[in-house]
Design a protein around this motif. Structure first.
Motif, PDB file in Angstrom:
ATOM      1  N   THR A   1       2.618 -70.585 -38.812  1.00  0.00           N
ATOM      2  CA  THR A   1       3.382 -71.616 -39.501  1.00  0.00           C
ATOM      3  C   THR A   1       4.763 -71.089 -39.867  1.00  0.00           C
ATOM      4  O   THR A   1       5.028 -69.877 -39.807  1.00  0.00           O
ATOM      5  N   ALA A   2       5.635 -71.998 -40.283  1.00  0.00           N
ATOM      6  CA  ALA A   2       6.969 -71.590 -40.727  1.00  0.00           C
ATOM      7  C   ALA A   2       6.857 -70.625 -41.904  1.00  0.00           C
ATOM      8  O   ALA A   2       7.617 -69.650 -41.986  1.00  0.00           O
ATOM      9  N   ALA A   3       5.907 -70.871 -42.810  1.00  0.00           N
ATOM     10  CA  ALA A   3       5.732 -69.987 -43.966  1.00  0.00           C
ATOM     11  C   ALA A   3       5.302 -68.592 -43.526  1.00  0.00           C
ATOM     12  O   ALA A   3       5.767 -67.580 -44.081  1.00  0.00           O
ATOM     13  N   GLN A   4       4.444 -68.511 -42.523  1.00  0.00           N
ATOM     14  CA  GLN A   4       4.006 -67.205 -42.026  1.00  0.00           C
ATOM     15  C   GLN A   4       5.151 -66.450 -41.350  1.00  0.00           C
ATOM     16  O   GLN A   4       5.254 -65.234 -41.463  1.00  0.00           O
ATOM     17  N   ILE A   5       6.017 -67.179 -40.658  1.00  0.00           N
ATOM     18  CA  ILE A   5       7.172 -66.550 -40.018  1.00  0.00           C
ATOM     19  C   ILE A   5       8.109 -65.988 -41.087  1.00  0.00           C
ATOM     20  O   ILE A   5       8.607 -64.865 -40.978  1.00  0.00           O
ATOM     21  N   GLY A   6       8.341 -66.768 -42.132  1.00  0.00           N
ATOM     22  CA  GLY A   6       9.163 -66.293 -43.239  1.00  0.00           C
ATOM     23  C   GLY A   6       8.564 -65.064 -43.907  1.00  0.00           C
ATOM     24  O   GLY A   6       9.272 -64.116 -44.261  1.00  0.00           O
ATOM     25  N   SER A   7       7.260 -65.053 -44.068  1.00  0.00           N
ATOM     26  CA  SER A   7       6.582 -63.900 -44.668  1.00  0.00           C
ATOM     27  C   SER A   7       6.726 -62.653 -43.804  1.00  0.00           C
ATOM     28  O   SER A   7       6.872 -61.535 -44.321  1.00  0.00           O
ATOM     29  N   GLU A   8       6.706 -62.831 -42.479  1.00  0.00           N
ATOM     30  CA  GLU A   8       6.895 -61.698 -41.580  1.00  0.00           C
ATOM     31  C   GLU A   8       8.309 -61.140 -41.722  1.00  0.00           C
ATOM     32  O   GLU A   8       8.503 -59.911 -41.672  1.00  0.00           O
ATOM     33  N   ALA A   9       9.286 -62.003 -41.929  1.00  0.00           N
ATOM     34  CA  ALA A   9      10.659 -61.538 -42.131  1.00  0.00           C
ATOM     35  C   ALA A   9      10.775 -60.730 -43.421  1.00  0.00           C
ATOM     36  O   ALA A   9      11.439 -59.685 -43.452  1.00  0.00           O
ATOM     37  N   VAL A  10      10.146 -61.194 -44.479  1.00  0.00           N
ATOM     38  CA  VAL A  10      10.159 -60.464 -45.754  1.00  0.00           C
ATOM     39  C   VAL A  10       9.448 -59.117 -45.600  1.00  0.00           C
ATOM     40  O   VAL A  10       9.910 -58.081 -46.100  1.00  0.00           O
ATOM     41  N   LYS A  11       8.346 -59.115 -44.877  1.00  0.00           N
ATOM     42  CA  LYS A  11       7.630 -57.877 -44.592  1.00  0.00           C
ATOM     43  C   LYS A  11       8.540 -56.898 -43.858  1.00  0.00           C
ATOM     44  O   LYS A  11       8.541 -55.691 -44.135  1.00  0.00           O
ATOM     45  N   ALA A  12       9.333 -57.416 -42.936  1.00  0.00           N
ATOM     46  CA  ALA A  12      10.273 -56.572 -42.190  1.00  0.00           C
ATOM     47  C   ALA A  12      11.342 -55.993 -43.112  1.00  0.00           C
ATOM     48  O   ALA A  12      11.729 -54.821 -42.971  1.00  0.00           O
ATOM     49  N   ALA A  13      11.835 -56.784 -44.051  1.00  0.00           N
ATOM     50  CA  ALA A  13      12.830 -56.276 -44.998  1.00  0.00           C
ATOM     51  C   ALA A  13      12.276 -55.059 -45.736  1.00  0.00           C
ATOM     52  O   ALA A  13      12.967 -54.050 -45.905  1.00  0.00           O
ATOM     53  N   GLY A  14      11.018 -55.144 -46.158  1.00  0.00           N
ATOM     54  CA  GLY A  14      10.387 -54.003 -46.809  1.00  0.00           C
ATOM     55  C   GLY A  14      10.230 -52.831 -45.869  1.00  0.00           C
ATOM     56  O   GLY A  14      10.479 -51.673 -46.238  1.00  0.00           O
ATOM     57  N   HIS A  15       9.818 -53.111 -44.636  1.00  0.00           N
ATOM     58  CA  HIS A  15       9.638 -52.048 -43.641  1.00  0.00           C
ATOM     59  C   HIS A  15      10.927 -51.278 -43.406  1.00  0.00           C
ATOM     60  O   HIS A  15      10.904 -50.035 -43.278  1.00  0.00           O
ATOM     61  N   PHE A  16      12.036 -51.967 -43.350  1.00  0.00           N
ATOM     62  CA  PHE A  16      13.319 -51.324 -43.073  1.00  0.00           C
ATOM     63  C   PHE A  16      13.988 -50.773 -44.335  1.00  0.00           C
ATOM     64  O   PHE A  16      15.088 -50.221 -44.257  1.00  0.00           O
ATOM     65  N   GLY A  17      13.341 -50.916 -45.483  1.00  0.00           N
ATOM     66  CA  GLY A  17      13.870 -50.358 -46.723  1.00  0.00           C
ATOM     67  C   GLY A  17      14.921 -51.197 -47.403  1.00  0.00           C
ATOM     68  O   GLY A  17      15.601 -50.724 -48.315  1.00  0.00           O
ATOM     69  N   ASN A  18      15.061 -52.455 -46.996  1.00  0.00           N
ATOM     70  CA  ASN A  18      16.045 -53.351 -47.602  1.00  0.00           C
ATOM     71  C   ASN A  18      15.367 -54.105 -48.756  1.00  0.00           C
ATOM     72  O   ASN A  18      15.046 -55.281 -48.654  1.00  0.00           O
ATOM     73  N   LYS A  19      15.188 -53.407 -49.862  1.00  0.00           N
ATOM     74  CA  LYS A  19      14.326 -53.904 -50.932  1.00  0.00           C
ATOM     75  C   LYS A  19      15.092 -54.457 -52.127  1.00  0.00           C
ATOM     76  O   LYS A  19      14.510 -54.722 -53.179  1.00  0.00           O
ATOM     77  N   THR A  20      16.401 -54.653 -51.964  1.00  0.00           N
ATOM     78  CA  THR A  20      17.204 -55.322 -52.995  1.00  0.00           C
ATOM     79  C   THR A  20      18.072 -56.373 -52.322  1.00  0.00           C
ATOM     80  O   THR A  20      18.191 -56.421 -51.089  1.00  0.00           O
TER      81      THR A  20
END
Length: 315
Positions: free
Chosen positions: A163-182
């Protein structure tokens, strides 16, 4: 923009059905669905293969929607490619992973005359601005590759129908993975969630779109991202005006459409828009060009230039 696909290239009958779905949406509309932006039909409405310029009229001019100092544009673009799911480890029949990395590794410097179109756009000026001049904070043309990171998220399979919500969640997960936490690094980062072959992100391809971009709130601040389906599953000719049978042209045209729109309308719709015709890529879906970068030759979609008062493929 938005898009969907099947496990194999669609048959002509299925492709016709997808095209019928696409024609249900008005070309150039600013929204793929409530909350999603950057509509691009699977097949542009022009005659196949025709790369027609828009007429040079003031009615297409983009204007700045807000006076925000951050989030209207991405002044120093950074792209994070996220190849979602275990499926990427065994199946990538068109070679999308290497192609997308090559595209962004070459999208900089003097040979990239396409990316210079974006530098006329800025943030930090009053809403309604149509010409930044030397004021405001302009988009800077990258002097080196804007590709800031690549992640093959192979912890589990991508869902067959995310779903669109799951895609958005994957993007947020990626932000954490790459260390972009602010919020600070997420004012320049865009996360391109590339779905695996055979999946159907947000209804692709029956949604009738090639992809879309959006933003979502998260514990890391507001995050900009793109839903990029496996466009080659549609077969050659989908999402591009070229009819030469090259399978990767559609996904290249699609992603450059979304990249440019994210750079110039970073947190939709705080950036550059036209109330009738949408964003910088929406106005120019009938124009593609093969552009030779340092890493190869790619199908880059035309973009609207206020300076040229037309759709162009170079600055």
């Amino acid at each position: 923009m938005r898009i969907t696909h099947t496990h194999r290239a669609l048959t002509s009958l299925a492709a016709a059905g997808a095209l019928a779905a696409a024609t249900m949406v008005v070309a150039g509309s600013a929204h793929a669905a409530p909350g999603h932006y950057g509509v691009k039909p699977i097949h542009p409405p022009a005659v196949a293969g025709q790369a027609a310029h828009h007429a040079a009229t003031g009615a297409d001019t983009l204007s700045l929607t807000t006076s925000d100092k951050n989030g209207a544009v991405s002044p120093t673009p950074k792209v994070y490619l996220v190849f979602w799911g275990k499926q990427w480890g065994t199946k990538d029949p068109a070679g999308v992973a290497n192609d997308m990395q090559g595209l962004f590794k070459g999208l900089f410097g003097s040979q990239d005359t396409w990316g210079t179109i974006l530098t006329q756009y800025c943030e930090g000026l009053k809403a309604g601005t149509t010409n930044c001049g030397s004021a405001g904070t302009h988009v800077v043309h990258p002097a080196s590759s804007p590709l800031a990171g690549v992640w093959f998220d192979n912890a589990a399979n991508e869902p067959a129908n995310p779903t669109a919500a799951q895609i958005g969640s994957e993007a947020v997960k990626a932000a954490g993975h790459f260390g972009n936490k602010t919020q600070s690094p997420n004012y320049t980062a865009q996360y391109v969630v590339v779905s695996a072959t055979g999946t159907h992100p947000d209804g692709f391809p029956n949604s009738g779109f090639c992809a879309w971009h959006d933003s979502t709130s998260s514990k890391y601040g507001r995050v900009a991202y793109t839903n990029l389906p496996y466009v080659p599953d549609m077969g050659a000719g989908a999402c591009t005006t070229f009819t030469d049978g090259r399978l990767l042209s559609g996904i290249e045209s699609t992603e450059t459409h979304e990249y440019a729109e994210t750079v110039t309308d970073f947190f939709p719709t705080d950036g550059w828009n036209n109330s009738a015709n949408g964003e910088i890529g929406d106005e120019c879906i009938n124009l593609d060009a093969y552009v030779k970068l340092t890493t190869g030759t790619y199908d880059l979609q035309g973009l609207w230039s206020n300076a040229a008062n037309n759709c162009v493929t170079h600055g």
